[in-house]
Write a protein that holds these residues in place. Structure first.
Motif, PDB file in Angstrom:
ATOM      1  N   VAL A 196       2.340  58.450  -4.459  1.00 52.41           N
ATOM      2  CA  VAL A 196       1.422  57.322  -4.602  1.00 52.41           C
ATOM      3  C   VAL A 196       0.855  56.879  -3.248  1.00 52.41           C
ATOM      4  O   VAL A 196      -0.337  56.586  -3.126  1.00 52.41           O
ATOM      5  CB  VAL A 196       2.158  56.159  -5.310  1.00 52.41           C
ATOM      6  CG1 VAL A 196       1.386  54.875  -5.199  1.00 52.41           C
ATOM      7  CG2 VAL A 196       2.388  56.522  -6.770  1.00 52.41           C
ATOM      8  N   ALA A 197       1.695  56.858  -2.215  1.00 54.45           N
ATOM      9  CA  ALA A 197       1.224  56.438  -0.886  1.00 54.45           C
ATOM     10  C   ALA A 197       0.136  57.390  -0.379  1.00 54.45           C
ATOM     11  O   ALA A 197      -0.850  56.965   0.224  1.00 54.45           O
ATOM     12  CB  ALA A 197       2.393  56.391   0.091  1.00 54.45           C
ATOM     13  N   GLU A 198       0.321  58.673  -0.656  1.00 55.54           N
ATOM     14  CA  GLU A 198      -0.664  59.669  -0.245  1.00 55.54           C
ATOM     15  C   GLU A 198      -2.013  59.409  -0.939  1.00 55.54           C
ATOM     16  O   GLU A 198      -3.066  59.469  -0.312  1.00 55.54           O
ATOM     17  CB  GLU A 198      -0.137  61.060  -0.604  1.00 55.54           C
ATOM     18  CG  GLU A 198      -1.006  62.191  -0.162  1.00 55.54           C
ATOM     19  CD  GLU A 198      -0.253  63.526  -0.171  1.00 55.54           C
ATOM     20  OE1 GLU A 198       0.023  64.033   0.906  1.00 55.54           O
ATOM     21  OE2 GLU A 198       0.062  64.030  -1.268  1.00 55.54           O
ATOM     22  N   ALA A 199      -1.950  59.102  -2.231  1.00 58.78           N
ATOM     23  CA  ALA A 199      -3.169  58.826  -2.988  1.00 58.78           C
ATOM     24  C   ALA A 199      -3.880  57.588  -2.439  1.00 58.78           C
ATOM     25  O   ALA A 199      -5.104  57.582  -2.272  1.00 58.78           O
ATOM     26  CB  ALA A 199      -2.842  58.644  -4.472  1.00 58.78           C
ATOM     27  N   VAL A 200      -3.120  56.536  -2.131  1.00 59.15           N
ATOM     28  CA  VAL A 200      -3.738  55.307  -1.614  1.00 59.15           C
ATOM     29  C   VAL A 200      -4.324  55.557  -0.221  1.00 59.15           C
ATOM     30  O   VAL A 200      -5.367  55.023   0.126  1.00 59.15           O
ATOM     31  CB  VAL A 200      -2.721  54.139  -1.581  1.00 59.15           C
ATOM     32  CG1 VAL A 200      -3.322  52.902  -0.919  1.00 59.15           C
ATOM     33  CG2 VAL A 200      -2.253  53.810  -2.999  1.00 59.15           C
ATOM     34  N   TYR A 201      -3.681  56.416   0.556  1.00 51.75           N
ATOM     35  CA  TYR A 201      -4.188  56.707   1.901  1.00 51.75           C
ATOM     36  C   TYR A 201      -5.518  57.483   1.844  1.00 51.75           C
ATOM     37  O   TYR A 201      -6.437  57.223   2.610  1.00 51.75           O
ATOM     38  CB  TYR A 201      -3.157  57.508   2.712  1.00 51.75           C
ATOM     39  CG  TYR A 201      -3.597  57.708   4.145  1.00 51.75           C
ATOM     40  CD1 TYR A 201      -3.526  56.654   5.062  1.00 51.75           C
ATOM     41  CD2 TYR A 201      -4.134  58.918   4.568  1.00 51.75           C
ATOM     42  CE1 TYR A 201      -3.968  56.808   6.364  1.00 51.75           C
ATOM     43  CE2 TYR A 201      -4.583  59.080   5.870  1.00 51.75           C
ATOM     44  CZ  TYR A 201      -4.496  58.034   6.760  1.00 51.75           C
ATOM     45  OH  TYR A 201      -4.942  58.188   8.043  1.00 51.75           O
ATOM     46  N   LEU A 202      -5.605  58.437   0.898  1.00 49.38           N
ATOM     47  CA  LEU A 202      -6.730  59.378   0.920  1.00 49.38           C
ATOM     48  C   LEU A 202      -7.905  59.024   0.002  1.00 49.38           C
ATOM     49  O   LEU A 202      -9.048  59.314   0.332  1.00 49.38           O
ATOM     50  CB  LEU A 202      -6.228  60.777   0.535  1.00 49.38           C
ATOM     51  CG  LEU A 202      -5.310  61.473   1.544  1.00 49.38           C
ATOM     52  CD1 LEU A 202      -4.678  62.720   0.912  1.00 49.38           C
ATOM     53  CD2 LEU A 202      -6.077  61.848   2.818  1.00 49.38           C
ATOM     54  N   ALA A 203      -7.627  58.408  -1.146  1.00 48.44           N
ATOM     55  CA  ALA A 203      -8.608  58.431  -2.237  1.00 48.44           C
ATOM     56  C   ALA A 203      -9.644  57.315  -2.206  1.00 48.44           C
ATOM     57  O   ALA A 203      -9.363  56.193  -1.789  1.00 48.44           O
ATOM     58  CB  ALA A 203      -7.874  58.378  -3.574  1.00 48.44           C
ATOM     59  N   ASP A 204     -10.850  57.646  -2.702  1.00 49.26           N
ATOM     60  CA  ASP A 204     -11.807  56.614  -3.105  1.00 49.26           C
ATOM     61  C   ASP A 204     -11.381  56.045  -4.456  1.00 49.26           C
ATOM     62  O   ASP A 204     -11.415  54.852  -4.681  1.00 49.26           O
ATOM     63  CB  ASP A 204     -13.207  57.208  -3.255  1.00 49.26           C
ATOM     64  CG  ASP A 204     -13.808  57.618  -1.927  1.00 49.26           C
ATOM     65  OD1 ASP A 204     -13.702  56.842  -0.972  1.00 49.26           O
ATOM     66  OD2 ASP A 204     -14.369  58.728  -1.843  1.00 49.26           O
ATOM     67  N   ARG A 205     -11.014  56.973  -5.364  1.00 49.65           N
ATOM     68  CA  ARG A 205     -10.513  56.566  -6.681  1.00 49.65           C
ATOM     69  C   ARG A 205      -9.336  57.454  -7.046  1.00 49.65           C
ATOM     70  O   ARG A 205      -9.241  58.604  -6.606  1.00 49.65           O
ATOM     71  CB  ARG A 205     -11.597  56.732  -7.754  1.00 49.65           C
ATOM     72  CG  ARG A 205     -12.688  55.659  -7.691  1.00 49.65           C
ATOM     73  CD  ARG A 205     -13.645  55.807  -8.853  1.00 49.65           C
ATOM     74  NE  ARG A 205     -14.161  57.165  -8.919  1.00 49.65           N
ATOM     75  CZ  ARG A 205     -14.510  57.771 -10.047  1.00 49.65           C
ATOM     76  NH1 ARG A 205     -14.402  57.170 -11.212  1.00 49.65           N
ATOM     77  NH2 ARG A 205     -14.975  59.015 -10.016  1.00 49.65           N
ATOM     78  N   VAL A 206      -8.471  56.900  -7.897  1.00 51.14           N
ATOM     79  CA  VAL A 206      -7.281  57.634  -8.329  1.00 51.14           C
ATOM     80  C   VAL A 206      -7.281  57.725  -9.848  1.00 51.14           C
ATOM     81  O   VAL A 206      -7.407  56.707 -10.538  1.00 51.14           O
ATOM     82  CB  VAL A 206      -5.991  56.921  -7.869  1.00 51.14           C
ATOM     83  CG1 VAL A 206      -4.760  57.704  -8.313  1.00 51.14           C
ATOM     84  CG2 VAL A 206      -5.979  56.729  -6.354  1.00 51.14           C
TER      85      VAL A 206
END
Ligand SMILES: Nc1ncnc2c1ncn2[C@@H]1O[C@H](COP(=O)(O)OP(=O)(O)O)[C@@H](O)[C@H]1O
Ligand SMILES: [Mg+2]
Length: 265
Positions: A196-206
């Motif tokens: 989840v931390a990786e997604a929040v770091y990288l994404a515009d949307r998840v």
């Protein structure tokens, strides 16, 4: 660079033991130059979905369109990076690996070298041009894989847990590097992770998927400016929101699992 549409996509695996659902009725869009992450528990169908977008698997029903054209197989408009370090050709140097797609495309040798060197510079490996994969660390090998995927200039970069097998510190470095590469290249990126931390770091949307057989549970915008600070209050709030969609009780406090932003599955 290129928008993607995924409409009511379903895939079932035929196995000797019977039919196993892969994913079910998945729909979402990806905007041009967007960084989209797909998160969900292990076995929910993230890799299945990515392999369909890559054209390695065909959906049983539904449709995937890239730049308006239906996907019917793999093409050089999509670069793919997997988790496994073994995805590189062990008998080729870093430069040889990165040149591979260009050779397939028939690009002349001198031009191939210029492009491959530029891609290796982008992932900060210019000093390792002539190294073979077994002389490179896991993080460096994944950087070669990214350079290789970008070398023939695909519009779309597809990544399946590319940093999952790396240690935590290397993974942080790699996430920063990938965010830079994306800023420079503006590819449309679809990035699968269970972190989840990786997604929040990288994404515009998840895109959050349900447990197996996976479908879309929610699509969440990450409104944080870049570069992102994983220690900021806003970052942690986004992480909590995602964990709630994934069915974890983020209000229960800082369990180790939540602090790591990881999902058990
Ligand atoms: N080649 C295959 N044959 C049969 N079942 C498969 C195959 N690949 C994946 N599955 C099944 O499809 C489901 C989704 O798998 P997968 O896409 O690998 O999930 P994830 O990447 O989210 O962990 C799982 O139940 C898995 O066991
Ligand atoms: Mg997977």
């Amino acid at each position: 660079m290129t928008p993607i549409e995924i409409r009511d996509v379903t895939l079932t695996y035929d196995t000797p033991g019977g039919k196993v659902p892969g994913v079910k009725d998945v729909s979402f869009n990806i905007d041009a130059s967007e960084f989209l992450c797909i998160v969900g528990p292990s076995g929910c169908g993230k890799s299945t979905l990515l392999n369909m977008i890559a054209g390695f698997l065909a959906p049983a029903s539904g449709e995937i369109r890239i730049g308006g054209k239906a996907v019917t197989g793999h093409g050089l408009d999509r670069g793919v990076v997997f988790q496994d370090f073994a995805q590189l050709f062990p008998w080729r140097t870093a430069l040889g690996n990165v040149s591979f797609g260009l050779e397939m495309k028939g690009v002349p040798k001198a031009e191939r070298e210029i492009i491959a060197r530029e891609q290796l510079r982008l992932v900060k490996l210019e000093k390792f041009t002539n190294s073979f994969p077994h002389h490179l660390s896991g993080g460096m090998q994944q950087r070669v894989a990214i350079a290789r995927a970008l070398a023939y200039n695909p519009a779309v970069l597809l990544m399946d847990e590319p940093f999952a097998a790396l240690d935590a510190l290397t993974r942080d470095d790699m996430q920063r590097l990938l965010a830079e590469v994306w800023r420079e290249t503006r590819k449309t990126v679809i990035y699968v992770t269970h972190n989840v931390a990786e997604a929040v770091y990288l994404a515009d949307r998840v895109v959050v998927m349900t447990p197996h057989p996976g479908t879309v549970k929610a699509v969440i915008k990450i409104p944080l400016p870049r570069p992102r600070d994983p220690l900021s209050v806003e970052f942690v709030e986004c992480q909590k929101e995602l964990l709630q969609y994934l069915g974890h009780d983020a209000s229960a406090g800082e369990t180790e699992k939540q602090a790591n932003g990881k999902l058990s599955a």
